[in-house]
Design an enzyme around this catalytic site. Structure first.
Site, PDB file in Angstrom:
ATOM      1  N   SER A 266       0.721  -1.145   0.041  1.00 52.05           N
ATOM      2  CA  SER A 266      -0.065   0.055   0.121  1.00 52.05           C
ATOM      3  C   SER A 266       0.902   1.279  -0.070  1.00 52.05           C
ATOM      4  O   SER A 266       0.377   2.423  -0.414  1.00 52.05           O
ATOM      5  CB  SER A 266      -0.889   0.012   1.357  1.00 52.05           C
TER       6      SER A 266
ATOM      7  N   LYS B   4       1.180   4.831   6.455  1.00 48.96           N
ATOM      8  CA  LYS B   4       0.341   5.609   5.638  1.00 48.96           C
ATOM      9  C   LYS B   4       0.737   7.136   5.720  1.00 48.96           C
ATOM     10  O   LYS B   4       1.765   7.206   6.575  1.00 48.96           O
ATOM     11  CB  LYS B   4      -1.195   5.886   5.865  1.00 48.96           C
TER      12      LYS B   4
END
Length: 186
Positions: free
Chosen positions: A39, A80
């Site tokens: 991701s 993230k």
């Protein structure tokens, strides 16, 4: 015999202090983690070993575009990038990020965007209101996205949603293994 006992005691003390020092640094200042999944590619690849800086955020505030590690659920941490800070209105249109009505460049995405020229956008269009039912990022929270936008479970997904500042473990500043991936993150 006393000299030998004294020397042994000094060695035990030195080793004990070293162990406490290493434990303190690992627990309070720098923690290693292993990236699990794709991701955050190309910034971080699956299996990269990353250092999480736990002390810097205590000295300064988190900023937009910092890469953070946070507790997503019990025993599961996510890595993230902060896109929105409290009070921000976030929207994506035609693969362009808009924060509070101003367009922002995301140079860390250029490699992927260039590879996708013929197959659509990297990031689908969205607004905070469409995805999370809020006009702005609430106080005490961040809006985060993975760099590999097509394959990231992040704040766009209601299962993650806004990330509480209290759940943030620290910033990811360096890949240290494998050595061919070694890099410092700005």
């Amino acid at each position: 015999m006393t000299k030998e006992k004294s020397e042994l005691l000094e060695w035990v003390k030195a080793i004990g202090i070293a162990i406490l020092f290493v434990w303190g640094v690992r627990f309070f200042i720098l923690t290693p983690i292993v990236v699990d999944g794709a991701s955050m590619m190309p910034t971080f690849e699956d299996g990269d070993k990353v250092v999480v800086n736990k002390i810097r955020p205590r000295l300064t505030e988190y900023k937009r575009f910092d890469v953070i590690v946070f507790e997503a659920k019990e025993d599961t941490n996510y890595i993230k990038r902060i896109i929105g800070i409290p009070g921000d209105r976030i929207a994506y249109e035609n693969d362009e990020l808009s924060i509070n009505g101003k367009k922002y460049e995301e140079p860390y995405l250029e490699e992927y965007k260039n590879a996708l020229i013929d197959s659509g956008t990297l990031t689908e269009d969205f607004t905070l209101e469409e995805n999370l039912g809020e006009l702005t990022v609430p106080a005490g929270y961040f809006f985060v996205l993975g760099d590999n936008r097509r394959y990231s479970t992040d704040s766009r997904d209601t299962r993650v949603g806004f990330v509480s500042m209290e759940k943030v473990l620290g910033t990811a500043n360096m890949v240290y293994f494998p050595l061919d991936n070694f890099k410092l993150i700005k």
